[in-house]
Design a protein around this motif. Sequence first.
Motif, PDB file in Angstrom:
ATOM      1  N   ARG A 181       0.833  -1.203   0.000  1.00  0.00           N
ATOM      2  CA  ARG A 181       0.000   0.000   0.000  1.00  0.00           C
ATOM      3  C   ARG A 181       0.870   1.257   0.000  1.00  0.00           C
ATOM      4  N   SER A 182       2.014   1.180   0.640  1.00  0.00           N
ATOM      5  CA  SER A 182       2.903   2.344   0.687  1.00  0.00           C
ATOM      6  C   SER A 182       3.496   2.648  -0.683  1.00  0.00           C
ATOM      7  N   ASP A 183       3.735   1.631  -1.500  1.00  0.00           N
ATOM      8  CA  ASP A 183       4.252   1.874  -2.842  1.00  0.00           C
ATOM      9  C   ASP A 183       3.150   2.361  -3.791  1.00  0.00           C
ATOM     10  N   VAL A 184       1.911   1.950  -3.554  1.00  0.00           N
ATOM     11  CA  VAL A 184       0.802   2.524  -4.317  1.00  0.00           C
ATOM     12  C   VAL A 184       0.742   4.027  -4.057  1.00  0.00           C
ATOM     13  N   ALA A 185       0.850   4.400  -2.796  1.00  0.00           N
ATOM     14  CA  ALA A 185       0.839   5.824  -2.447  1.00  0.00           C
ATOM     15  C   ALA A 185       2.027   6.543  -3.060  1.00  0.00           C
ATOM     16  N   ASP A 186       3.179   5.894  -3.096  1.00  0.00           N
ATOM     17  CA  ASP A 186       4.369   6.487  -3.703  1.00  0.00           C
ATOM     18  C   ASP A 186       4.102   6.820  -5.169  1.00  0.00           C
ATOM     19  N   PHE A 187       3.481   5.886  -5.893  1.00  0.00           N
ATOM     20  CA  PHE A 187       3.174   6.151  -7.295  1.00  0.00           C
ATOM     21  C   PHE A 187       2.212   7.331  -7.419  1.00  0.00           C
ATOM     22  N   ILE A 188       1.181   7.343  -6.602  1.00  0.00           N
ATOM     23  CA  ILE A 188       0.201   8.426  -6.670  1.00  0.00           C
ATOM     24  C   ILE A 188       0.869   9.778  -6.453  1.00  0.00           C
ATOM     25  N   ILE A 189       1.658   9.891  -5.409  1.00  0.00           N
ATOM     26  CA  ILE A 189       2.273  11.182  -5.061  1.00  0.00           C
ATOM     27  C   ILE A 189       3.287  11.614  -6.114  1.00  0.00           C
ATOM     28  N   THR A 190       3.989  10.677  -6.715  1.00  0.00           N
ATOM     29  CA  THR A 190       5.008  11.046  -7.704  1.00  0.00           C
ATOM     30  C   THR A 190       4.413  11.225  -9.104  1.00  0.00           C
ATOM     31  N   HIS A 191       3.102  10.977  -9.265  1.00  0.00           N
ATOM     32  CA  HIS A 191       2.467  11.139 -10.577  1.00  0.00           C
ATOM     33  C   HIS A 191       1.202  11.988 -10.485  1.00  0.00           C
ATOM     34  N   LEU A 192       1.171  12.890  -9.543  1.00  0.00           N
ATOM     35  CA  LEU A 192      -0.016  13.721  -9.360  1.00  0.00           C
ATOM     36  C   LEU A 192      -0.372  14.500 -10.624  1.00  0.00           C
ATOM     37  N   THR A 193       0.646  14.984 -11.313  1.00  0.00           N
ATOM     38  CA  THR A 193       0.397  15.798 -12.514  1.00  0.00           C
ATOM     39  C   THR A 193       1.225  15.305 -13.699  1.00  0.00           C
ATOM     40  N   ASP A 194       1.349  13.998 -13.805  1.00  0.00           N
ATOM     41  CA  ASP A 194       2.117  13.416 -14.910  1.00  0.00           C
ATOM     42  C   ASP A 194       1.199  13.195 -16.111  1.00  0.00           C
ATOM     43  N   PRO A 195       1.364  13.960 -17.194  1.00  0.00           N
ATOM     44  CA  PRO A 195       0.478  13.817 -18.365  1.00  0.00           C
ATOM     45  C   PRO A 195       0.499  12.416 -18.964  1.00  0.00           C
ATOM     46  N   ALA A 196       1.588  11.671 -18.751  1.00  0.00           N
ATOM     47  CA  ALA A 196       1.669  10.314 -19.295  1.00  0.00           C
ATOM     48  C   ALA A 196       0.633   9.391 -18.670  1.00  0.00           C
ATOM     49  N   THR A 197       0.097   9.778 -17.519  1.00  0.00           N
ATOM     50  CA  THR A 197      -0.905   8.945 -16.852  1.00  0.00           C
ATOM     51  C   THR A 197      -2.320   9.502 -16.992  1.00  0.00           C
ATOM     52  N   TYR A 198      -2.479  10.578 -17.761  1.00  0.00           N
ATOM     53  CA  TYR A 198      -3.822  11.115 -17.993  1.00  0.00           C
ATOM     54  C   TYR A 198      -4.583  10.184 -18.947  1.00  0.00           C
ATOM     55  N   HIS A 199      -5.855   9.987 -18.671  1.00  0.00           N
ATOM     56  CA  HIS A 199      -6.702   9.121 -19.493  1.00  0.00           C
ATOM     57  C   HIS A 199      -6.053   7.739 -19.653  1.00  0.00           C
ATOM     58  N   ALA A 200      -5.631   7.189 -18.510  1.00  0.00           N
ATOM     59  CA  ALA A 200      -4.893   5.931 -18.557  1.00  0.00           C
ATOM     60  C   ALA A 200      -5.281   5.018 -17.403  1.00  0.00           C
ATOM     61  N   THR A 201      -5.274   3.711 -17.708  1.00  0.00           N
ATOM     62  CA  THR A 201      -5.330   2.710 -16.646  1.00  0.00           C
ATOM     63  C   THR A 201      -3.890   2.286 -16.372  1.00  0.00           C
ATOM     64  N   VAL A 202      -3.572   2.150 -15.094  1.00  0.00           N
ATOM     65  CA  VAL A 202      -2.201   1.836 -14.686  1.00  0.00           C
ATOM     66  C   VAL A 202      -2.208   0.598 -13.815  1.00  0.00           C
TER      67      VAL A 202
END
Length: 206
Positions: A181-202
Amino acid sequence: MKLIVFGSTGGIGRQVVAQALDAGHQVTAVARRPEMITIQNERLRVVRGDALELASFQQVLTGQEVVVSALGILTKETTVFYSSSMNNIMGAMRASGTRRLLCVSAGATDPGGWQRWIIKPILWRLYGGMYTDLLRMETAVKASDLYWTILRLPRLMDEPRTGHYHVAINRHLTLGVSISRSDVADFIITHLTDPATYHATVELAN
């Protein structure tokens, strides 16, 4: 950055709140039981609210830049928890003008590889009502005009944050059956405004 977290007392939500504060963000945590949030920080605002009751949180969306939904329940019963909550959240986002959304879903909604043939039938037999509603939620999110990211997660673990995990954007992972769960949060916080993840399933996995 100003972000609001739904599901802030859950396993992922608590990590998102803590890591966002560590990164210097301003955090609004929405919780049905605010007393469960024990973190003390001048950049943290705790709001009593229920994602199933739009009026309980709608006003606090004003001025927010990012919405994180870490809402989750585990049920074998038919439910509309995920779709109803998300419809309320997206309605409040539209009213406030907030565009960025990251939300948690489950890898079992659409697994790839061997998991599609082995794991999916087992999990859907047990939790089909829940996964059906998660798919309703995903469909609504994808149909929106928001800058959305849907996180399809495997088995969740309570392990330390590593910052090292596999990531697949708009495709299936071929390795990994769990993530902390801590690494899920890490991804979220480090990709808050990453356009590569817009309109995307990850998909994520350790």
